[in-house]
Design a protein around this motif. Structure first.
Motif, PDB file in Angstrom:
ATOM      1  N   ALA A  25       0.893  -1.279  -0.006  1.00  0.00           N
ATOM      2  CA  ALA A  25       0.147  -0.115   0.071  1.00  0.00           C
ATOM      3  C   ALA A  25       0.761   1.088  -0.033  1.00  0.00           C
ATOM      4  O   ALA A  25       0.318   2.280  -0.611  1.00  0.00           O
ATOM      5  CB  ALA A  25      -0.916  -0.129   1.080  1.00  0.00           C
ATOM      6  N   ASP A  26       1.877   1.032   0.535  1.00  0.00           N
ATOM      7  CA  ASP A  26       2.900   2.365   0.852  1.00  0.00           C
ATOM      8  C   ASP A  26       3.965   2.527  -0.348  1.00  0.00           C
ATOM      9  O   ASP A  26       4.768   3.190  -0.544  1.00  0.00           O
ATOM     10  CB  ASP A  26       3.588   2.518   2.147  1.00  0.00           C
ATOM     11  N   GLY A  27       3.854   1.289  -1.360  1.00  0.00           N
ATOM     12  CA  GLY A  27       4.773   1.168  -2.431  1.00  0.00           C
ATOM     13  C   GLY A  27       6.249   0.826  -2.006  1.00  0.00           C
ATOM     14  O   GLY A  27       7.308   1.094  -2.610  1.00  0.00           O
ATOM     15  N   ILE A  28       6.422   0.131  -0.930  1.00  0.00           N
ATOM     16  CA  ILE A  28       7.700  -0.097  -0.335  1.00  0.00           C
ATOM     17  C   ILE A  28       8.155  -1.682  -0.768  1.00  0.00           C
ATOM     18  O   ILE A  28       7.394  -2.449  -0.328  1.00  0.00           O
ATOM     19  CB  ILE A  28       7.811  -0.137   1.128  1.00  0.00           C
ATOM     20  N   PRO A  29       9.298  -1.861  -1.291  1.00  0.00           N
ATOM     21  CA  PRO A  29       9.735  -3.108  -1.797  1.00  0.00           C
ATOM     22  C   PRO A  29       9.794  -3.982  -0.445  1.00  0.00           C
ATOM     23  O   PRO A  29      10.606  -3.556   0.457  1.00  0.00           O
ATOM     24  CB  PRO A  29      10.914  -2.879  -2.627  1.00  0.00           C
ATOM     25  N   ALA A  30       9.489  -5.433  -0.616  1.00  0.00           N
ATOM     26  CA  ALA A  30       9.814  -6.283   0.480  1.00  0.00           C
ATOM     27  C   ALA A  30      11.313  -6.745   0.254  1.00  0.00           C
ATOM     28  O   ALA A  30      11.648  -7.213   1.434  1.00  0.00           O
ATOM     29  CB  ALA A  30       9.003  -7.311   0.206  1.00  0.00           C
ATOM     30  N   ALA A  31      11.921  -6.684  -0.955  1.00  0.00           N
ATOM     31  CA  ALA A  31      13.138  -7.118  -0.986  1.00  0.00           C
ATOM     32  C   ALA A  31      13.783  -6.394  -2.377  1.00  0.00           C
ATOM     33  O   ALA A  31      13.209  -5.646  -2.931  1.00  0.00           O
ATOM     34  CB  ALA A  31      13.366  -8.714  -1.354  1.00  0.00           C
ATOM     35  N   SER A  32      15.000  -6.199  -2.395  1.00  0.00           N
ATOM     36  CA  SER A  32      15.943  -5.702  -3.427  1.00  0.00           C
ATOM     37  C   SER A  32      16.749  -6.658  -3.981  1.00  0.00           C
ATOM     38  O   SER A  32      17.754  -7.193  -3.155  1.00  0.00           O
ATOM     39  CB  SER A  32      16.540  -4.258  -2.838  1.00  0.00           C
ATOM     40  N   PHE A  33      16.936  -6.749  -5.345  1.00  0.00           N
ATOM     41  CA  PHE A  33      17.775  -7.745  -6.009  1.00  0.00           C
ATOM     42  C   PHE A  33      18.749  -6.879  -6.838  1.00  0.00           C
ATOM     43  O   PHE A  33      18.241  -6.065  -7.446  1.00  0.00           O
ATOM     44  CB  PHE A  33      17.044  -8.652  -6.675  1.00  0.00           C
ATOM     45  N   ALA A  71       8.385  -7.764 -21.644  1.00  0.00           N
ATOM     46  CA  ALA A  71       8.211  -8.635 -22.552  1.00  0.00           C
ATOM     47  C   ALA A  71       7.361 -10.132 -22.023  1.00  0.00           C
ATOM     48  O   ALA A  71       6.868 -10.820 -22.848  1.00  0.00           O
ATOM     49  CB  ALA A  71       9.467  -9.013 -23.401  1.00  0.00           C
ATOM     50  N   GLN A  72       7.853 -10.415 -20.820  1.00  0.00           N
ATOM     51  CA  GLN A  72       7.153 -11.685 -20.189  1.00  0.00           C
ATOM     52  C   GLN A  72       6.069 -11.431 -19.442  1.00  0.00           C
ATOM     53  O   GLN A  72       5.471 -12.338 -18.981  1.00  0.00           O
ATOM     54  CB  GLN A  72       8.298 -12.219 -19.385  1.00  0.00           C
ATOM     55  N   GLY A  73       5.312  -9.950 -19.679  1.00  0.00           N
ATOM     56  CA  GLY A  73       4.175 -10.022 -18.842  1.00  0.00           C
ATOM     57  C   GLY A  73       4.263  -9.630 -17.478  1.00  0.00           C
ATOM     58  O   GLY A  73       3.163  -9.178 -16.813  1.00  0.00           O
ATOM     59  N   VAL A  74       5.397  -9.069 -17.360  1.00  0.00           N
ATOM     60  CA  VAL A  74       5.641  -8.875 -15.344  1.00  0.00           C
ATOM     61  C   VAL A  74       5.180  -7.271 -15.523  1.00  0.00           C
ATOM     62  O   VAL A  74       5.543  -6.443 -16.278  1.00  0.00           O
ATOM     63  CB  VAL A  74       7.232  -9.166 -15.012  1.00  0.00           C
ATOM     64  N   ARG A  75       4.505  -7.234 -14.322  1.00  0.00           N
ATOM     65  CA  ARG A  75       3.793  -5.667 -14.094  1.00  0.00           C
ATOM     66  C   ARG A  75       4.791  -4.857 -13.232  1.00  0.00           C
ATOM     67  O   ARG A  75       5.290  -5.474 -12.063  1.00  0.00           O
ATOM     68  CB  ARG A  75       2.620  -5.755 -13.509  1.00  0.00           C
ATOM     69  N   PHE A  76       5.354  -3.972 -13.530  1.00  0.00           N
ATOM     70  CA  PHE A  76       6.031  -2.837 -12.800  1.00  0.00           C
ATOM     71  C   PHE A  76       5.346  -1.617 -12.247  1.00  0.00           C
ATOM     72  O   PHE A  76       4.521  -1.315 -13.076  1.00  0.00           O
ATOM     73  CB  PHE A  76       7.251  -2.393 -13.699  1.00  0.00           C
ATOM     74  N   THR A  77       5.564  -1.401 -11.000  1.00  0.00           N
ATOM     75  CA  THR A  77       5.056  -0.238 -10.428  1.00  0.00           C
ATOM     76  C   THR A  77       5.954   0.929 -10.347  1.00  0.00           C
ATOM     77  O   THR A  77       5.361   1.987 -10.134  1.00  0.00           O
ATOM     78  CB  THR A  77       4.601  -0.646  -8.828  1.00  0.00           C
ATOM     79  N   GLN A  78       7.107   0.821 -10.732  1.00  0.00           N
ATOM     80  CA  GLN A  78       8.165   2.075 -10.919  1.00  0.00           C
ATOM     81  C   GLN A  78       9.123   1.563 -12.122  1.00  0.00           C
ATOM     82  O   GLN A  78       9.674   0.422 -12.043  1.00  0.00           O
ATOM     83  CB  GLN A  78       8.865   2.139  -9.619  1.00  0.00           C
ATOM     84  N   GLY A  94       2.101 -10.970  -3.541  1.00  0.00           N
ATOM     85  CA  GLY A  94       1.766 -10.107  -2.525  1.00  0.00           C
ATOM     86  C   GLY A  94       2.790  -9.034  -2.104  1.00  0.00           C
ATOM     87  O   GLY A  94       2.900  -8.388  -1.217  1.00  0.00           O
ATOM     88  N   ASN A  95       3.962  -9.102  -3.186  1.00  0.00           N
ATOM     89  CA  ASN A  95       5.105  -8.401  -2.642  1.00  0.00           C
ATOM     90  C   ASN A  95       5.386  -7.583  -3.658  1.00  0.00           C
ATOM     91  O   ASN A  95       5.396  -7.766  -4.990  1.00  0.00           O
ATOM     92  CB  ASN A  95       6.370  -9.229  -2.391  1.00  0.00           C
ATOM     93  N   LEU A  96       6.144  -6.050  -3.629  1.00  0.00           N
ATOM     94  CA  LEU A  96       6.851  -5.503  -4.687  1.00  0.00           C
ATOM     95  C   LEU A  96       8.373  -5.949  -4.222  1.00  0.00           C
ATOM     96  O   LEU A  96       8.795  -6.007  -3.284  1.00  0.00           O
ATOM     97  CB  LEU A  96       6.668  -4.022  -4.407  1.00  0.00           C
ATOM     98  N   ILE A  97       9.015  -5.885  -5.465  1.00  0.00           N
ATOM     99  CA  ILE A  97      10.502  -6.304  -5.500  1.00  0.00           C
ATOM    100  C   ILE A  97      11.094  -5.223  -6.206  1.00  0.00           C
ATOM    101  O   ILE A  97      11.012  -5.091  -7.413  1.00  0.00           O
ATOM    102  CB  ILE A  97      10.710  -7.662  -6.121  1.00  0.00           C
ATOM    103  N   GLN A  98      12.051  -4.626  -5.693  1.00  0.00           N
ATOM    104  CA  GLN A  98      13.018  -3.834  -6.447  1.00  0.00           C
ATOM    105  C   GLN A  98      14.174  -4.400  -7.076  1.00  0.00           C
ATOM    106  O   GLN A  98      15.028  -5.346  -6.340  1.00  0.00           O
ATOM    107  CB  GLN A  98      13.470  -2.688  -5.210  1.00  0.00           C
TER     108      GLN A  98
END
Length: 130
Positions: free
Chosen positions: A74-82, A96-103, A121-125
């Motif tokens: 909800a706050d746009g905070i990634p759960a992890a960073s790779f 191209a593989q259909g992954v949705r980005f929020t940023q 359920g996660n955002l990943i940076q």
């Protein structure tokens, strides 16, 4: 005496769906898949570092886990960073593989970052040097 990170985790709403996303889309490989009753000890690692840090795809069954993950999203905070070699190239490949980005790829001083939705359920940076 050195302390090292050996396992870290992200809470996921469905381990099977998470495994498919993290392996098929992100390119991780399975390190451990051990049945534990209703769930599994399910870890993935980077293909270039099979003995490196393991990412545990941990069920979000605990009520606090669900609330925590939902609040981060909800706050746009990634759960992890790779780390990746090139955020722009990785972003294009995943789009191209259909992954949705929020940023979209964004310059953040010494790094370029982009944030994706892992469908579990996660955002990943993703981050690479600028």
């Amino acid at each position: 005496m050195t302390i090292r990170i050996t396992v870290t985790s992200v809470f996921v709403d469905d381990q099977t769906k998470a495994l498919a996303f993290y392996t098929d889309k992100l390119g991780f490989i399975v390190k451990n898949d051990v049945p534990l009753g209703e769930h599994r000890w399910l870890t993935v690692v980077g293909p270039d570092d099979p003995d490196g840090v393991e990412l545990l795809l941990e069920p979000d069954e605990h009520p606090a886990a669900k609330a925590y993950a939902a609040a981060l999203v909800a706050d746009g905070i990634p759960a992890a960073s790779f780390g990746v070699d090139d955020v722009h190239a990785t972003h294009a490949r995943l789009i191209a593989q259909g992954v949705r980005f929020t940023q979209e790829p964004t310059s953040m001083g010494p790094v370029i970052t982009a944030t994706l939705d892992d469908t579990c359920g996660n955002l990943i940076q993703l981050a690479s040097p600028a």
